[in-house]
Design an enzyme around this catalytic site. Structure first.
Site, PDB file in Angstrom:
ATOM      1  N   ILE A  17       0.843  -1.203   0.000  1.00 13.43           N
ATOM      2  CA  ILE A  17       0.000   0.000   0.000  1.00 13.43           C
ATOM      3  C   ILE A  17       0.874   1.248   0.000  1.00 13.43           C
ATOM      4  O   ILE A  17       0.575   2.257  -0.629  1.00 13.43           O
ATOM      5  CB  ILE A  17      -0.895   0.014   1.259  1.00 13.43           C
ATOM      6  CG1 ILE A  17      -1.920  -1.098   1.207  1.00 13.43           C
ATOM      7  CG2 ILE A  17      -1.556   1.354   1.431  1.00 13.43           C
ATOM      8  CD1 ILE A  17      -2.747  -1.212   2.475  1.00 13.43           C
ATOM      9  N   GLY A  21      11.004   4.987   4.061  1.00  6.52           N
ATOM     10  CA  GLY A  21      12.219   4.620   4.777  1.00  6.52           C
ATOM     11  C   GLY A  21      12.248   3.134   5.117  1.00  6.52           C
ATOM     12  O   GLY A  21      12.237   2.296   4.240  1.00  6.52           O
ATOM     13  N   SER A  23       9.825   1.464   6.753  1.00  4.97           N
ATOM     14  CA  SER A  23       8.535   0.808   7.025  1.00  4.97           C
ATOM     15  C   SER A  23       7.792   0.575   5.718  1.00  4.97           C
ATOM     16  O   SER A  23       7.960   1.319   4.748  1.00  4.97           O
ATOM     17  CB  SER A  23       7.687   1.675   7.960  1.00  4.97           C
ATOM     18  OG  SER A  23       7.271   2.839   7.288  1.00  4.97           O
ATOM     19  N   ASP A 133       1.756  16.878  13.424  1.00  4.82           N
ATOM     20  CA  ASP A 133       2.113  16.747  12.008  1.00  4.82           C
ATOM     21  C   ASP A 133       0.926  16.213  11.215  1.00  4.82           C
ATOM     22  O   ASP A 133       1.077  15.406  10.299  1.00  4.82           O
ATOM     23  CB  ASP A 133       3.324  15.802  11.858  1.00  4.82           C
ATOM     24  CG  ASP A 133       3.830  15.762  10.423  1.00  4.82           C
ATOM     25  OD1 ASP A 133       4.503  14.785  10.043  1.00  4.82           O
ATOM     26  OD2 ASP A 133       3.499  16.695   9.661  1.00  4.82           O
TER      27      ASP A 133
END
Ligand SMILES: CN1CCC(Oc2ccc(-c3[nH]nc4cccc(OCC5CCCCC5)c34)cc2)CC1
Length: 277
Positions: A17, A21, A23, A133
């Protein structure tokens, strides 16, 4: 097709999906053909602080499951010294992709998504978490509602992080997408990370859902954009719209001084959310 085994349960990978980095997020099926999202984090390159931040994110995500349906479901997870697997609810589409593909937004859909976002952020604030964020990619459409998929606690294990300093905290990876700048709090107001910062970010998302662009999208130069975001003299444009309650919400969220900015609790009581279309 590859398989993933989590706590002895086997999952078949349908597709990736997304990735960032160290992950990766996969769409998977279990043996009963039930669909899930699996987040895989490679910890080989991660330092102790990063590993701690991931464990912290998982702990909070696991704990907040019971409080709201607007937090993505975390069914199980497996943490070892070299990787993390998180078995999660799978959505249809993230809000960022949805925004990019949709030109017009149905007013009732926008109002409902807004209610979902407020509820999710209200829950994390009540448990002492400030995301700081928030952007459209942090929300996923699951069936007809929006769910928050992360709390901004886990470090981004990104390569070549060219981040900018904001309120003496390393903040957004500039290279990831200039957009986070726009959602980020006007950093001229020194002081601790406040829940009001998340209100600014949510305001930017609602602005996008209303006007089809972010408040400072017209400014392409990133440094000029940064100065404009924090410049109290610069008035953000709010073109006239028929929904006066929506206009009022936008103007109260996008106030530069956090002390004057509306709170999540006040937003949940605002006339805009009374669900008459
Ligand atoms: C571009 N293309 C992507 C796939 C699909 O959109 C998604 C489907 C499911 C999901 C998701 N569900 N549960 C999720 C649980 C955790 C993380 C998740 O995503 C992470 C990251 C994926 C990339 C976009 C930002 C969010 C998760 C999210 C996007 C269609 C659009």
């Amino acid at each position: 097709n590859d398989c993933i085994t989590i706590k002895g349960r086997q999952f078949f990978i349908l597709k990736m999906i997304g990735r960032g980095g160290s992950s990766k997020v996969y769409q998977v099926l279990d043996h009963k053909k039930q669909m899930f999202a699996v987040k895989y984090v490679d910890l080989e390159e991660a330092d102790a602080q990063t590993i701690e931040s991931y464990k912290n994110e998982i702990e909070h995500l696991n704990h907040l499951q019971q409080y709201s349906d607007q937090i993505i479901k975390l069914y199980d997870y497996e943490i070892t010294n070299s990787y993390i697997y998180m078995l999660m609810e799978c959505g249809n589409l993230d809000l960022n992709t949805w925004l990019r593909n949709r030109k017009t937004v149905n007013p009732l859909e926008r109002k409902y998504y807004w209610k979902n976002m407020l509820e999710a952020v209200h829950i994390i604030h009540k448990h002492g978490i400030v995301h700081s964020d928030l952007k459209p990619a942090n929300f996923v459409i699951v069936n007809a509602s929006l769910k928050l998929i992360d709390f901004g606690i886990a470090n981004r294990i990104q390569p070549d992080v060219t981040s900018i300093m904001k309120d003496s905290q390393v903040s957004h990876t500039f290279n990831e997408c200039p957009e986070p700048l726009v959602y980020s709090r006007p950093s001229s107001y020194r002081g601790s990370i406040s829940p009001k910062g998340d209100v600014w970010s949510l305001g930017c998302i609602l602005y996008c859902l209303t006007y089809g662009k972010t408040p400072f999208q017209t400014i392409t130069n990133q440094i000029t954009k940064l100065h404009t975001i924090i410049d109290p003299a610069h008035k953000i444009e709010f073109p006239e719209i028929s929904e006066k309650d929506l206009l009022d919400v936008l103007q109260r969220c996008l106030v530069r001084n956090p002390r004057e900015r509306i709170s999540i609790a006040e937003l949940l009581e605002h006339p805009y959310l009374q669900l008459k279309p």
